[in-house]
Design a protein around this motif. Structure first.
Motif, PDB file in Angstrom:
ATOM      1  N   ILE A 116       0.864  -1.187   0.000  1.00 55.51           N
ATOM      2  CA  ILE A 116       0.000   0.000   0.000  1.00 55.51           C
ATOM      3  C   ILE A 116       0.898   1.234   0.000  1.00 55.51           C
ATOM      4  CG2 ILE A 116      -1.904  -1.178   1.182  1.00 55.51           C
ATOM      5  CD1 ILE A 116      -0.996   0.191   3.758  1.00 55.51           C
ATOM      6  N   GLU A 117       0.311   2.316  -0.342  1.00 52.45           N
ATOM      7  CA  GLU A 117       1.067   3.560  -0.460  1.00 52.45           C
ATOM      8  C   GLU A 117       1.728   3.928   0.857  1.00 52.45           C
ATOM      9  OE1 GLU A 117       0.201   8.271  -1.565  1.00 52.45           O
ATOM     10  OE2 GLU A 117      -1.398   6.771  -1.701  1.00 52.45           O
ATOM     11  N   GLU A 123       8.370  -0.266  -2.980  1.00 50.14           N
ATOM     12  CA  GLU A 123       9.554   0.349  -3.557  1.00 50.14           C
ATOM     13  C   GLU A 123      10.105   1.492  -2.699  1.00 50.14           C
ATOM     14  OE1 GLU A 123       8.480   1.669  -7.425  1.00 50.14           O
ATOM     15  OE2 GLU A 123       8.351  -0.364  -8.270  1.00 50.14           O
ATOM     16  N   GLU A 124       9.248   2.292  -2.137  1.00 45.66           N
ATOM     17  CA  GLU A 124       9.702   3.475  -1.454  1.00 45.66           C
ATOM     18  C   GLU A 124      10.022   3.161   0.014  1.00 45.66           C
ATOM     19  OE1 GLU A 124      10.261   6.333  -2.831  1.00 45.66           O
ATOM     20  OE2 GLU A 124       9.599   5.577  -4.786  1.00 45.66           O
ATOM     21  N   PRO A 125      11.205   3.531   0.464  1.00 47.23           N
ATOM     22  CA  PRO A 125      11.598   3.272   1.867  1.00 47.23           C
ATOM     23  C   PRO A 125      11.101   4.379   2.798  1.00 47.23           C
ATOM     24  CG  PRO A 125      13.452   4.208   0.693  1.00 47.23           C
ATOM     25  CD  PRO A 125      12.339   4.080  -0.330  1.00 47.23           C
ATOM     26  N   ILE A 126       9.793   4.511   2.829  1.00 53.32           N
ATOM     27  CA  ILE A 126       9.268   5.640   3.592  1.00 53.32           C
ATOM     28  C   ILE A 126       9.015   5.305   5.067  1.00 53.32           C
ATOM     29  CG2 ILE A 126       8.219   6.683   1.551  1.00 53.32           C
ATOM     30  CD1 ILE A 126       5.559   5.495   2.386  1.00 53.32           C
ATOM     31  N   VAL A 127       8.912   3.985   5.400  1.00 54.38           N
ATOM     32  CA  VAL A 127       8.679   3.597   6.809  1.00 54.38           C
ATOM     33  C   VAL A 127      10.004   3.095   7.364  1.00 54.38           C
ATOM     34  CG1 VAL A 127       7.366   2.192   8.410  1.00 54.38           C
ATOM     35  CG2 VAL A 127       6.284   3.023   6.297  1.00 54.38           C
ATOM     36  N   LYS A 128      10.650   3.957   8.035  1.00 50.83           N
ATOM     37  CA  LYS A 128      11.969   3.640   8.578  1.00 50.83           C
ATOM     38  C   LYS A 128      11.813   3.106  10.010  1.00 50.83           C
ATOM     39  CE  LYS A 128      16.418   5.854   9.508  1.00 50.83           C
ATOM     40  NZ  LYS A 128      17.170   7.135   9.442  1.00 50.83           N
ATOM     41  N   LEU A 129      12.596   2.069  10.297  1.00 52.44           N
ATOM     42  CA  LEU A 129      12.597   1.498  11.659  1.00 52.44           C
ATOM     43  C   LEU A 129      13.688   2.141  12.491  1.00 52.44           C
ATOM     44  CD1 LEU A 129      12.104  -2.304  10.828  1.00 52.44           C
ATOM     45  CD2 LEU A 129      10.379  -0.662  11.598  1.00 52.44           C
ATOM     46  N   PHE A 156      -7.072  -2.238   5.162  1.00 52.88           N
ATOM     47  CA  PHE A 156      -6.436  -2.916   6.301  1.00 52.88           C
ATOM     48  C   PHE A 156      -6.334  -4.431   6.112  1.00 52.88           C
ATOM     49  CE2 PHE A 156      -5.907  -4.516  10.572  1.00 52.88           C
ATOM     50  CZ  PHE A 156      -5.024  -3.603  11.142  1.00 52.88           C
ATOM     51  N   ASP A 157      -7.390  -5.053   5.674  1.00 49.94           N
ATOM     52  CA  ASP A 157      -7.398  -6.507   5.566  1.00 49.94           C
ATOM     53  C   ASP A 157      -6.578  -7.017   4.384  1.00 49.94           C
ATOM     54  OD1 ASP A 157      -8.997  -6.713   7.779  1.00 49.94           O
ATOM     55  OD2 ASP A 157     -10.866  -6.682   6.627  1.00 49.94           O
ATOM     56  N   LYS A 158      -6.096  -6.092   3.540  1.00 46.71           N
ATOM     57  CA  LYS A 158      -5.351  -6.523   2.359  1.00 46.71           C
ATOM     58  C   LYS A 158      -3.876  -6.169   2.427  1.00 46.71           C
ATOM     59  CE  LYS A 158      -9.495  -5.707  -0.405  1.00 46.71           C
ATOM     60  NZ  LYS A 158     -10.109  -4.928  -1.536  1.00 46.71           N
TER      61      LYS A 158
END
Length: 859
Positions: A116-117, A123-129, A156-158
């Motif tokens: 999801i976006e 592809e995009e590393p937008i959620v950094k840990l 959410f369920d997908k």
């Protein structure tokens, strides 16, 4: 949280918490091999090429100590970061929590990418840990987390996602700073977003970054449990329990290792009473942990000493089970059981407060099985029962199931170490109903049997008196059997008090002794080797005749008296003592009122006595005769028959031995025979009978002189007989004495009529000092005076002198060679001398007796 920090915070005097820090997967064991695979993992649908993934060796990490201040900062940070997940009408806030391998010395950082976006569309590393700062965590942690991500409800369920490592491109041609390479976690699978609570927990164990393999070999601190715990509020307890159960389902033993005594104990100690939901959570996870540990061990897992169970007890008291999932009740039950066990072991009674909650979460009260043996002494048990009355009785009384109620009753019975405590339970604690009593009575009686099993007779009497009257019939059989057991046991000592009490027990009509049981008791008493016990047999025999039958086996009585005599005479120093002999017959006299009308039994006992006394010295037997004569006639008659039979074998003639016998039989200390009683008279009488049978001189009566001479020789004996005093009428009428009197009278007649021979006179005058006394034995004693005997002696001597004078004359003055007929005179003298036994005094004194020598006498 660091186990070192927890251990430090729990380390205080008297409160040790056992370390169970197994939350590390050893380096030789793969994290994936040690954990069940996540249930949310699904097959990956994209065509992503993972050929760029490389291997990397993981650098080992060493634990570092942390201060409590650092820890507080850390947890404060967690709460700030994660807080409470919220959900607006269209979006759900999700925070990802993951344990990753070490990426030391590798440029880049871990991220989450998904379909999801909001997750970068693969592809995009937008959620950094990110990780807690090093100041918050004192060693390199494997734990990473994301910022909350808002995910639309319609997506959410997908949602599918994977963890990846992102490296920026370093060339100057890169269009943006976020251009670079993604290295996905190993595996051809995509993860599904499954959380319903806003926290997604994962472990991504392997990454290949270019030519380096990164692998999570161990988890030093499993942070998911801390995250769940610290985010518990008064409104989300059920939700957090669900999260914990999901951890169990997905990560199994890793979760359970983290849920250890240190984690639970530390958080209980720092929690406050108002943190009810947190404490309940800790109680639940403690149950999971204990259950897991017990499945891995053979015995029961016990909480460490010093574990903060007071907080648990306070919390469990307030539990409202309807607010918890049903499966949590089993965990709470395990926790409750462990807490009860430790509290009981610490000799406390706080656990009794848990009966009310137990009635809900453990309706069968199975926790009792863990504390079957309270190991309380009598004093402690009394205190326990008082507390039970205050805290638990009202709850237990409400139990409807009879079997469950009975199990609790049985448990209470078993832990009573005294009859007092047991009766308290039965009377005060048990809420009696017919159905309950039907179930409990057999267990109550069994415990009574156990408690009295070590009691002697005095204890049994006291214990039976404690039993309520309405239970006497129920317990009578138990007390009867214990009494019989005591009597059977040959090694038990019986003092006077215990012997008296066993008699009371056997005579107690409330114990309902049957004929067979009572007969068995009498048999054991008769076979005993204990004097005090043997002495109660007559009382038992009397009870038998009054309450059972008029007949009793004489053989048992015989054996009893054998044992009694043998015990009393077992010491050689008293075996022949007159007092011992007397005691044998005194015992018979004592029991005579009981057996006197039972001839067969009496005869057996008299035979036993006689056979034993026969082995004693004759002098001791005879000495005790006057004392035995004071007993009952039936007793001393038997004794007399035994003595007479023994004397018959030993007496052969009148001698000093017979005199000694007579004096002993009559207990005479001087030469006067004083017959004091019928028994002595009877024995003396029979002694005369035995002597008569042996006295041939008196039987024949052919030679009076010989008989008289024998009387003079045995004058001491006859003097005792004829001068005897006391009970002598029968004695003096004895034929033997009458014969002797007749002989003396006849002899007196011979003396008076001078028909006594010269030889007899010569012989009797050898007993000149007693001769006159002999005539006192006859009815002619007044006619034989001292003058008479003196004249007899003179006449006898005169005759013998005349004969001696004639012999002297013939020998000296009439030599044979001169006097031719002298020989005929000498022959006459010799004939007269040798015929004195036939020459009576009367003939010797005749005027013509010396006519043959008349002429010579004139010379």
């Amino acid at each position: 949280m660091s186990s070192e920090i927890r251990r430090s915070s729990l380390d205080n005097p008297g409160h040790e918490v056992t370390s169970d820090d197994e939350n590390v997967i050893h380096s030789e064991q793969s994290i994936i091999e040690s954990l069940p695979g996540p249930s949310s993992i699904q097959g990956i649908g994209n065509d992503e090429d993972d050929s760029t993934e490389t291997s990397q060796n993981q650098d080992s990490q060493q634990p570092q100590s942390e201060s409590s201040n650092t820890e507080n900062i850390f947890f404060k940070g967690l709460k700030t970061i994660f807080g409470k997940e919220t959900e607006d009408g269209s979006n759900t806030q999700v925070t990802f929590h993951v344990h990753l391998p070490s990426f030391d010395y590798i440029d880049g950082y871990p991220i989450i990418v998904g379909n999801i976006e909001e997750l970068g569309n693969w592809e995009e590393p937008i959620v950094k840990l990110k990780q807690p700062s090093s100041s918050e965590y004192m060693f390199q942690s494997s734990y990473w987390y994301s910022d909350p991500i808002s995910i639309p409800a319609n997506k959410f369920d997908k949602v599918k996602y994977r963890y990846a490592f992102f490296q920026r491109k370093k060339n100057k041609d890169a269009k943006s700073t976020e251009e670079g390479d993604l290295y996905f976690e190993d595996g051809q699978q995509q993860r599904l977003l499954t959380t319903r609570t806003g926290s997604q927990f994962d472990i991504a164990a392997r990454f290949r970054i270019k030519n380096r393999q990164c692998e999570l070999r161990s988890i030093r601190e499993f942070m998911f449990l801390d995250i769940i715990y610290d985010n518990i509020t008064s409104n989300n307890l059920g939700e957090k329990i669900t999260e914990y159960q999901e951890l169990l389902n997905r990560f199994g033993e890793v979760t359970l290792r983290a849920t250890n005594f240190e984690f639970i104990g530390y958080n209980l100690q720092r929690s406050r009473a108002r943190d009810f939901e947190k404490r309940i959570f800790l109680c639940i996870v403690l149950g999971y942990y204990i259950d897991w540990r017990q499945q891995k061990s053979l015995g029961r897992l016990v909480l460490p000493n010093g574990f903060p169970i007071s907080q648990i007890i306070d919390t469990l008291e307030k539990v409202q089970p309807d607010i918890l999932p049903e499966e949590c009740q089993a965990a709470l039950n395990i926790t409750m059981t462990a807490v009860i066990y430790l509290n009981m072991a610490n000799r406390a009674f706080d656990w009794l407060r848990l009966f009310e909650v137990a009635s809900v979460i453990d309706s069968n009260f199975t926790f009792i099985e863990a504390i079957q043996d309270l190991q309380y002494n009598n004093e402690r048990m009394n205190k326990f029962l008082n507390e039970f009355m205050k805290s638990a009785k009202s709850i237990v009384d409400q139990i409807k199931d009879v079997e469950i109620y009975s199990n609790i009753g049985m448990w209470l019975f078993y832990n009573c170490r005294s009859l007092d405590a047991l009766l308290f339970v039965w009377i005060r604690v048990i809420d009696h109903t017919k159905s309950r009593d039907n179930q409990l009575i057999k267990h109550f009686l069994h415990r009574v049997e156990q408690l009295i099993s070590s009691s002697h007779a005095t204890g049994l009497t006291r214990q039976f008196s404690q039993i309520p009257t309405e239970l006497h019939a129920e317990v009578a059989g138990i007390f009867r059997m214990q009494a019989l057991t005591l009597l059977k046991h040959r090694g038990i000592e019986w003092n006077r008090s215990n012997s008296e009490e066993i008699l009371n027990i056997l005579n107690n009509s409330q114990l309902k002794w049957s004929e067979d049981n009572f007969l068995e008791a009498m048999y054991h008493v008769s076979e005993s080797s204990k004097p005090n016990l043997l002495l109660i047999f007559p009382n038992l025999l009397e009870y038998w005749f009054k309450n059972f039958k008029p007949y009793f086996n004489p053989e048992i009585c015989k054996n009893w008296y054998h044992h009694l005599i043998d015990i009393n005479g077992s010491e050689s120093s008293i075996a022949n003592d007159p007092d011992f002999i007397l005691e044998i017959y005194e015992n018979l006299s004592y029991i005579f009122p009981i057996v006197g009308n039972h001839g067969e039994i009496l005869e057996e006992l008299l035979d036993v006595a006689a056979n034993r006394v026969k082995n004693c010295a004759m002098s001791n037997i005879l000495t005790v005769t006057p004392k035995i004569a004071k007993l009952r006639k039936e007793i001393y008659n038997s004794y007399g028959e035994m003595v007479k039979a023994m004397l018959k074998k030993s007496i052969s003639k009148v001698d000093n031995g017979v005199i000694k016998i007579l004096l002993q039989v009559c207990d005479c200390k001087s030469e006067v025979l004083h017959v004091q009683n019928e028994l002595s008279e009877n024995i003396v009488y029979h002694v005369m009978t035995y002597l008569e049978a042996k006295d041939t001189s008196i039987k024949s009566s052919t030679n009076l002189s010989t008989a008289i001479l024998n009387l003079l020789k045995t004058y001491r004996f006859w003097s005792l007989i004829f001068n005897a005093t006391g009970r002598v009428e029968n004695l003096h009428s004895h034929p033997y004495i009458k014969q002797v009197q007749g002989l003396v009278s006849k002899f007196a007649d011979d003396v008076i009529e001078k028909t006594i021979t010269i030889r007899s006179l010569q012989e009797i005058f050898e007993y000149d000092d007693i001769l006159l006394n002999l005539f006192n034995f006859s009815d002619k004693k007044e006619k034989i005076t001292m003058d008479v005997t003196k004249k007899l002696r003179t006449n006898c001597r005169s005759y013998m002198m005349r004969m001696d004078q004639l012999r002297t004359f013939y020998d000296n003055f009439c030599p044979i060679e001169k006097v031719k007929d002298v020989q005929k005179f000498l022959d006459d003298i010799n004939n007269r001398n040798s015929n004195t036994e036939n020459l009576t005094l009367k003939d010797a004194m005749a005027s013509n007796h010396w006519d043959f020598h008349k002429k010579n006498l004139k010379l």
